[in-house]
Design an enzyme around this catalytic site. Sequence first.
Site, PDB file in Angstrom:
ATOM      1  CG  ASP A 257      -1.770   1.199   1.358  1.00  0.00           C
ATOM      2  OD1 ASP A 257      -2.676   1.329   0.522  1.00  0.00           O
ATOM      3  OD2 ASP A 257      -1.547   2.030   2.269  1.00  0.00           O
ATOM      4  CD  GLU A 281      -2.357   2.490  -3.500  1.00  0.00           C
ATOM      5  OE1 GLU A 281      -3.488   2.984  -3.607  1.00  0.00           O
ATOM      6  OE2 GLU A 281      -1.659   2.594  -2.469  1.00  0.00           O
TER       7      GLU A 281
END
Length: 477
Positions: A257, A281
């Site tokens: 993330d 990400e």
Amino acid sequence: MKKTHFLVSMLALAFLSSCQNSDENDNESLRKEEVHNKTVNVTNHDGRPFSTGGGSAAGKFVSGPGGGVMMQGFYWDVPEGGTWWNTVKDKLTAWSDSGISAVWLPPASKAQNGAYSMGYDPTDYYDFGNFNQNGSVETRFGSRTELEALITKAHAENMQVYADIVINHNSGGQSQANPFTGTNTWTDFSGVASGKFQRSYHDFYKNSYGNNDEGAFGGFPDLCHANPYVQDWLWGRDDSVGKYYKNVMKFDGWRFDYVKGFGPWVVNNWNSNVGGFSVGELWDSNVNTLEWWANNANSSVFDFAAYYKMDEAFDNGNLNILNDDMMWKRNPYKAVTFVANHDTDIINNKMQAYAYILTHEGYPTIFYRDYEEWLNKERLNNLIWIHNNKATGTTSILYTDNDEYIARRNGYNGNPGLVVYINNSSSWQERWVETNWSSKQIKDFTGHSGWYPTTQGDKWVKIQAPPNSYSIWSLNQ
């Protein structure tokens, strides 16, 4: 990480078929000049966890020539109450039977908001719903026992399971006096219930290692990866977060993330020490930035360049933009393609977008709500089957204009490849194209067209595509 959630109203999709017959001998020499060929020198993602065409009779995923398909097994604000792990577990056999090779789960450990948290505010990396802290024993998704049962079931179906890893920031610590800020900060994690990876202000910016790294998020305490103590607990020691997730919880890979918040060397070190599949990400549409990060992190990256190009192409009537550069064209081994996720959902013409990512290179991801709630599951399963059985080899873009896009997968290791024809116009379209096949009968594996044309000796053939839809052609075998 939750940034902006777009609510998209989905229109019902009508799939048209044709009962016309093809005359392959008409004006071939005149029609050839309509097709402009462009070859993209990229390769098939053969390094991915391979997937089967339609699964097996036993419902277990078996690898096929086209590559793997990932399911994002959640969406933002899935139901509370500790039922989600069981919900996903109950779907695994059907997903495996459809040819899905892996499932990406939400952050699995206890976060600040306990039973109400989506997990992106992590407190205790070793509490999977088995300690009473932050107001609950279970996480929003369920208990540790239920999570382990999900992972065991996925492995029994020959599927991999990817964990969402949030290591940019933490939340849920107690207040403590911090000499580096001259104030109290919420950085005392000495009381985490698992007793593992206890943290203090030394382990967050600003501290003796500096004032900041690449970026903080949302005002949460920003974890200091430069601190050897933090590195040791994240990936170094035998019971580090990474090794515990892999060796004890049995996760097979990682979705990192908000990787903008720390250097790519962090993921590189995690991968070197822990192993497993990884994807970052990096929310950036610049393909140069995506490629730079993937190379330095030794990781795959979500292809945000392709994501925004698809929105422009399929929603704004500009299929020519699909000639532009994307991560899957730079390095399909490190490109994870997607149409929507828990953070962003801006593409309206999703079936054309799924037809694009499931016939092109890269590692395609299916969004849970698209598959289970919003789109035609039969059509998505058809595209997954086509991907797993036919989508092989390098890619050649054969024709584009504002409304039409035709590309060829050139086949690999005896697999014939395919030709995909996406049509954004309001009427049926036809084009002559050069295929991989000489004097062979082909068919549209989507069933949208009823044609069964035979390619000419020089491999040219006329194909068609229905309005606001697509067709996908390969050898009739």
